[in-house]
Design an enzyme around this catalytic site. Sequence first.
Site, PDB file in Angstrom:
ATOM      1  NE  ARG A   1      16.028  -1.860   3.148  1.00  7.16           N
ATOM      2  CZ  ARG A   1      15.642  -0.758   3.794  1.00  7.16           C
ATOM      3  NH1 ARG A   1      16.427   0.310   3.874  1.00  7.16           N
ATOM      4  NH2 ARG A   1      14.455  -0.695   4.348  1.00  7.16           N
TER       5      ARG A   1
ATOM      6  NE  ARG B   1      -2.734   0.069   3.473  1.00  5.30           N
ATOM      7  CZ  ARG B   1      -2.373   0.825   4.503  1.00  5.30           C
ATOM      8  NH1 ARG B   1      -1.336   0.512   5.244  1.00  5.30           N
ATOM      9  NH2 ARG B   1      -3.048   1.917   4.807  1.00  5.30           N
TER      10      ARG B   1
ATOM     11  CG  ASP C   1       7.041  -0.799  14.637  1.00  6.47           C
ATOM     12  OD1 ASP C   1       8.176  -0.320  14.441  1.00  6.47           O
ATOM     13  OD2 ASP C   1       6.045  -0.497  13.965  1.00  6.47           O
TER      14      ASP C   1
ATOM     15  CE1 TYR D   1      11.770  -2.330  11.854  1.00  6.30           C
ATOM     16  CE2 TYR D   1       9.381  -2.300  11.950  1.00  6.30           C
ATOM     17  CZ  TYR D   1      10.601  -1.737  12.267  1.00  6.30           C
ATOM     18  OH  TYR D   1      10.649  -0.598  13.021  1.00  6.30           O
TER      19      TYR D   1
ATOM     20  NE  ARG E   1      -2.572   9.337   7.667  1.00  5.44           N
ATOM     21  CZ  ARG E   1      -1.699   9.613   8.600  1.00  5.44           C
ATOM     22  NH1 ARG E   1      -1.525  10.857   8.999  1.00  5.44           N
ATOM     23  NH2 ARG E   1      -0.993   8.663   9.150  1.00  5.44           N
TER      24      ARG E   1
HETATM   25  P1  FDA Z   1      16.989  -6.405  19.292  1.00 14.82           P
HETATM   26  O1  FDA Z   1      17.769  -6.354  18.033  1.00 14.82           O
HETATM   27  O2  FDA Z   1      16.634  -5.128  19.935  1.00 14.82           O
HETATM   28  O3  FDA Z   1      17.810  -7.270  20.347  1.00 14.82           O
HETATM   29  C1  FDA Z   1      18.530  -8.430  19.994  1.00 14.82           C
HETATM   30  C2  FDA Z   1      19.776  -8.499  20.871  1.00 14.82           C
HETATM   31  O4  FDA Z   1      20.416  -9.771  20.668  1.00 14.82           O
HETATM   32  C3  FDA Z   1      20.820  -7.439  20.531  1.00 14.82           C
HETATM   33  O5  FDA Z   1      21.099  -6.656  21.667  1.00 14.82           O
HETATM   34  C4  FDA Z   1      22.038  -8.253  20.084  1.00 14.82           C
HETATM   35  O6  FDA Z   1      23.261  -7.689  20.488  1.00 14.82           O
HETATM   36  C5  FDA Z   1      21.796  -9.572  20.797  1.00 14.82           C
HETATM   37  N1  FDA Z   1      22.512 -10.696  20.173  1.00 14.82           N
HETATM   38  C6  FDA Z   1      22.515 -11.034  18.856  1.00 14.82           C
HETATM   39  N2  FDA Z   1      23.317 -12.101  18.658  1.00 14.82           N
HETATM   40  C7  FDA Z   1      23.822 -12.436  19.871  1.00 14.82           C
HETATM   41  C8  FDA Z   1      24.744 -13.443  20.305  1.00 14.82           C
HETATM   42  N3  FDA Z   1      25.307 -14.313  19.451  1.00 14.82           N
HETATM   43  N4  FDA Z   1      25.070 -13.493  21.610  1.00 14.82           N
HETATM   44  C9  FDA Z   1      24.536 -12.616  22.496  1.00 14.82           C
HETATM   45  N5  FDA Z   1      23.661 -11.634  22.135  1.00 14.82           N
HETATM   46  C10 FDA Z   1      23.326 -11.553  20.833  1.00 14.82           C
HETATM   47  N6  FDA Z   1      10.298   0.135  16.622  1.00 14.82           N
HETATM   48  C11 FDA Z   1       9.295   0.977  16.991  1.00 14.82           C
HETATM   49  O7  FDA Z   1       8.335   0.546  17.632  1.00 14.82           O
HETATM   50  N7  FDA Z   1       9.371   2.310  16.671  1.00 14.82           N
HETATM   51  C12 FDA Z   1      10.418   2.837  15.988  1.00 14.82           C
HETATM   52  O8  FDA Z   1      10.443   4.034  15.708  1.00 14.82           O
HETATM   53  C13 FDA Z   1      11.468   1.957  15.598  1.00 14.82           C
HETATM   54  N8  FDA Z   1      12.530   2.434  14.919  1.00 14.82           N
HETATM   55  C14 FDA Z   1      13.497   1.567  14.480  1.00 14.82           C
HETATM   56  C15 FDA Z   1      14.555   2.060  13.732  1.00 14.82           C
HETATM   57  C16 FDA Z   1      15.523   1.186  13.272  1.00 14.82           C
HETATM   58  C17 FDA Z   1      16.660   1.719  12.454  1.00 14.82           C
HETATM   59  C18 FDA Z   1      15.423  -0.199  13.540  1.00 14.82           C
HETATM   60  C19 FDA Z   1      16.434  -1.170  13.007  1.00 14.82           C
HETATM   61  C20 FDA Z   1      14.400  -0.676  14.317  1.00 14.82           C
HETATM   62  C21 FDA Z   1      13.416   0.202  14.787  1.00 14.82           C
HETATM   63  N9  FDA Z   1      12.373  -0.255  15.566  1.00 14.82           N
HETATM   64  C22 FDA Z   1      11.375   0.601  15.940  1.00 14.82           C
HETATM   65  C23 FDA Z   1      12.267  -1.691  15.924  1.00 14.82           C
HETATM   66  C24 FDA Z   1      12.879  -2.026  17.277  1.00 14.82           C
HETATM   67  O9  FDA Z   1      14.258  -1.751  17.271  1.00 14.82           O
HETATM   68  C25 FDA Z   1      12.606  -3.521  17.525  1.00 14.82           C
HETATM   69  O10 FDA Z   1      11.230  -3.702  17.742  1.00 14.82           O
HETATM   70  C26 FDA Z   1      13.299  -4.079  18.704  1.00 14.82           C
HETATM   71  O11 FDA Z   1      14.669  -3.870  18.573  1.00 14.82           O
HETATM   72  C27 FDA Z   1      13.038  -5.572  18.731  1.00 14.82           C
HETATM   73  O12 FDA Z   1      13.623  -6.121  19.851  1.00 14.82           O
HETATM   74  P2  FDA Z   1      14.326  -7.537  19.771  1.00 14.82           P
HETATM   75  O13 FDA Z   1      14.558  -7.920  21.187  1.00 14.82           O
HETATM   76  O14 FDA Z   1      13.595  -8.471  18.916  1.00 14.82           O
HETATM   77  O15 FDA Z   1      15.721  -7.288  18.990  1.00 14.82           O
END
Ligand code: FDA
Length: 384
Positions: free
Chosen positions: A259, A176, A363, A361, A180
């Site tokens: 990415r 989409r 949030d 992805y 708006r």
């Molecule tokens: P997350 O990536 O936060 O945590 C995973 C952890 O695992 C990391 O700390 C990593 O170091 C660790 N890890 C990986 N491999 C490992 C290993 N081998 N040993 C030990 N530790 C390890 N959401 C939203 O609601 N509003 C927003 O505006 C945004 N904006 C945004 C911008 C950008 C650029 C990104 C990339 C993402 C967002 N998000 C967002 C999404 C948000 O970042 C996301 O929802 C959370 O990070 C998800 O949390 P997780 O715990 O799944 O992963």
Amino acid sequence: MAEIDLVVVGSGFYGLTVAERAAVELGRKVVVIDRRDHIGGNAYSKAEDETGIEVHCYGAHLFHTSNPRVWEYVNRFTSFTDYVHRVYTTHRGEVFPMPINLGTVNQFFRSAHGPRAARDLVAEQAAEVHSDDVSNLEEKAISLIGRPLYEAFIRDYTAKQWQTDPTELPAEIISRLPVRYTYDNRYFNDTWEGLPTDGYTAWIERMADHPNIEVRLSTDFFDESQPVNKSAVVGNVPVVYTGPVDRYFDYSEGELSWRTLDFEQEVLPVGDFQGTSVMNYADLEIPYTRIHEFRHFHPEREYPGDKTVIMREFSRFAERGDEPYYPVNTPEDRARLLAYRELGKQESGVHFGGRLGTYQYLDMHMAIGSALSAYENRIRADLT
Ligand code: FDA
């Protein structure tokens, strides 16, 4: 491992939500490890040294949700400000409101259309390409919003995001392109939105602040010199794994593509650089996709009046070693993911979760919501 009931790999919102529930609700001893030197995953933020302005270290994070369960849960750890997110975009030296709304349409076409006339205009321009005939992202976008709006606001921005011409990108990347037909330019439509009053790190630290939770930083799950590592733990203690799923299986089915973003942070000697928190740059001549100015996320705070922090954001395909940010999700990726899911089913006592562990992805509210559901539906049973 006798004294540990649960190992959580990754201290992002997914991992910390499960850890918090297991520790608080069940009184289990949880060890959370993270390979980074801080907790919080990608939501981590810190005060910039010179100005004290809170910087979101892995890109701007805005909290928003319509899920009452998630809203109730997150409010146990933080209150939220009444910040409302709005985004603008610069195109050919002119600033337009985003997402595309009646204000954008009228400014762009130098018109004063009401909703119906604007809708008719966009529909007429979109009729150039029929939605059944699209074979790439460009044609899909034109079939949705017409060529003029596509070429101004979508084409170059998308090319910069993907470093690929939109005629070479698959149509499925966009389903989409909402327009708006009101002047409402709130970025999110959710029931609740705001920023954590004391910042993301204070929120995250409160989630981990429990005598049953031990956090070990700079600890990689695949580093066998650490006491808590994959070989020592799997099969002996339940594990919640939120790292990259392909890494867990040593890339046996191939690498999943992502990415990534590069950030360029700068302190400027002005009190206000752009007058808003996020400015997109729609044209190809500007190499970055957007500039964040962090002071605007917290107008209620007393930040210095003569300095500001900005962050330019650049987008590209990730290589191994880069931070994986957004799944690319090609047909090859989807086939690999299915193969990893099958392998995952054979890993007894290991729960794959979060955006890296499930290759999607999410949030923040989705990561927290799915962690609460996984805890209740599957993980809790392993701990009782
Ligand atoms: P997350 O990536 O936060 O945590 C995973 C952890 O695992 C990391 O700390 C990593 O170091 C660790 N890890 C990986 N491999 C490992 C290993 N081998 N040993 C030990 N530790 C390890 N959401 C939203 O609601 N509003 C927003 O505006 C945004 N904006 C945004 C911008 C950008 C650029 C990104 C990339 C993402 C967002 N998000 C967002 C999404 C948000 O970042 C996301 O929802 C959370 O990070 C998800 O949390 P997780 O715990 O799944 O992963």
